[in-house]
Design an enzyme around this catalytic site. Structure first.
Site, mmCIF file in Angstrom:
data_model
loop_
_atom_site.group_PDB
_atom_site.id
_atom_site.type_symbol
_atom_site.label_atom_id
_atom_site.label_comp_id
_atom_site.label_asym_id
_atom_site.label_seq_id
_atom_site.Cartn_x
_atom_site.Cartn_y
_atom_site.Cartn_z
ATOM 1 N N PRO A 159 22.316 19.705 24.248
ATOM 2 C CA PRO A 159 23.595 19.354 24.876
ATOM 3 C C PRO A 159 23.752 17.848 25.061
ATOM 4 C CG PRO A 159 22.325 20.945 26.202
ATOM 5 C CD PRO A 159 21.413 20.405 25.151
ATOM 6 N N GLU A 160 24.821 17.289 24.522
ATOM 7 C CA GLU A 160 25.128 15.875 24.752
ATOM 8 C C GLU A 160 26.501 15.828 25.420
ATOM 9 O OE1 GLU A 160 23.974 13.099 21.753
ATOM 10 O OE2 GLU A 160 22.291 14.327 21.106
ATOM 11 N N LYS B 233 26.778 14.020 30.894
ATOM 12 C CA LYS B 233 26.126 15.305 30.685
ATOM 13 C C LYS B 233 26.037 16.130 31.965
ATOM 14 C CE LYS B 233 22.948 12.962 28.160
ATOM 15 N NZ LYS B 233 21.654 12.820 27.463
ATOM 16 N N ARG C 137 11.197 8.956 22.783
ATOM 17 C CA ARG C 137 11.939 10.115 22.266
ATOM 18 C C ARG C 137 12.055 9.910 20.764
ATOM 19 N NH1 ARG C 137 15.924 12.187 25.717
ATOM 20 N NH2 ARG C 137 16.184 13.708 24.072
#
Ligand code: ZN
Length: 266
Positions: free
Chosen positions: A2-3, A49, A251
């Protein structure tokens, strides 16, 4: 994953499905929250978000899906497709149950109170809604981060501007031809305009739902330029793409060592 675009679409969907609905039961991480029963959902909105369910009486349920969260809708009594222990938030309204599984955060805040106000203020401008002035973004970036912060961390810093997640991070850097470990102190106003303008354009391009698209070339070679394509040829120069966990909060980052140059610019 989810962004900002996913959460924006979700807020619109939940807003039309839940807006005006009366809560008959609410559980948060397995606990019944009696104070929520009998409250009406006034609306649903998102910022970056974060998802906000506004309830009457000045209360607001804030949730953040993190990497693995998702919302499901079931008829009352229908079996769920995920185990109950993964349910972070369960909202029952007459015939329907809305379940948010594996959310990273769920909290009840006062819509007008300090916590909620403070929480929203901490988030930067929402790129799914606006393309903020580069000057504003640069001001936030410099006041919140050390000068040697790598751009991979900066793009994910939701306090600077919110909505960019790990997929858009790599895509934006590729599209703007910037190396992933460029540091904040070297970014010009033009760099900010380019990076955040591209992110805002991509996020808004994807608000209609469907698969996330950053590459609109119908040649069957995929909707993304670099994300998830480690070792495959760059779609511009054919050099094998790289993937490394980069940044202070490492990341996965995907990039082209020719189009964008080495991870750290010389
Ligand atoms: Zn390339």
């Amino acid at each position: 994953m989810p962004e900002g675009d996913t959460v924006h679409i979700l807020a619109e969907y939940l807003g039309s499905a839940l807006g005006g609905g009366l809560l008959t039961r609410a559980h948060v991480r397995g606990q019944v929250w009696r104070g929520l029963c009998g409250r009406r959902i006034q609306g649903v909105c998102s910022k970056g978000k974060h998802l906000y369910l506004e309830l009457d009486g000045g209360l607001c349920l804030r949730s953040h899906l993190g990497l693995y969260g998702s919302w499901h809708r079931y008829r009352l009594g229908e079996p769920w497709r995920k185990p109950e222990r993964q349910a972070a938030l369960v909202l029952e309204l007459e015939d329907w149950v809305y379940v948010c599984f594996n959310a990273r955060e769920v909290e009840l805040v006062r819509s007008t109170g300090f916590e909620s106000q403070d929480q929203r203020r901490r988030l930067g401008p929402d790129l799914t809604r606006e393309n903020p002035e580069a000057e504003l973004i640069r001001g936030r970036a410099l006041s919140l981060n050390a000068p040697d912060t790598p751009v991979v961390d900066l793009l994910l810093d939701q306090r600077v501007a919110c909505g960019i997640g790990n997929v858009y991070k790599s895509e934006v850097l590729f599209l703007t031809r910037r190396p992933p470990l460029l540091t904040l102190e070297t970014l010009s106003l033009g760099d900010f305009a380019d990076l955040y303008g591209t992110a805002a354009r991509l996020l808004r391009r994807n608000l209609a739902g469907g698969p996330r698209i950053t590459r609109e070339i119908p040649d069957g070679r995929g909707p993304l330029w670099v994300y998830g394509r480690a070792g495959l040829p760059c779609l511009v120069c054919a050099t094998p793409l790289r993937r490394e966990r980069l940044g202070r909060n490492p990341r996965s980052t995907y990039w082209c060592p020719v189009c964008q140059g080495p991870a750290s610019p010389e």
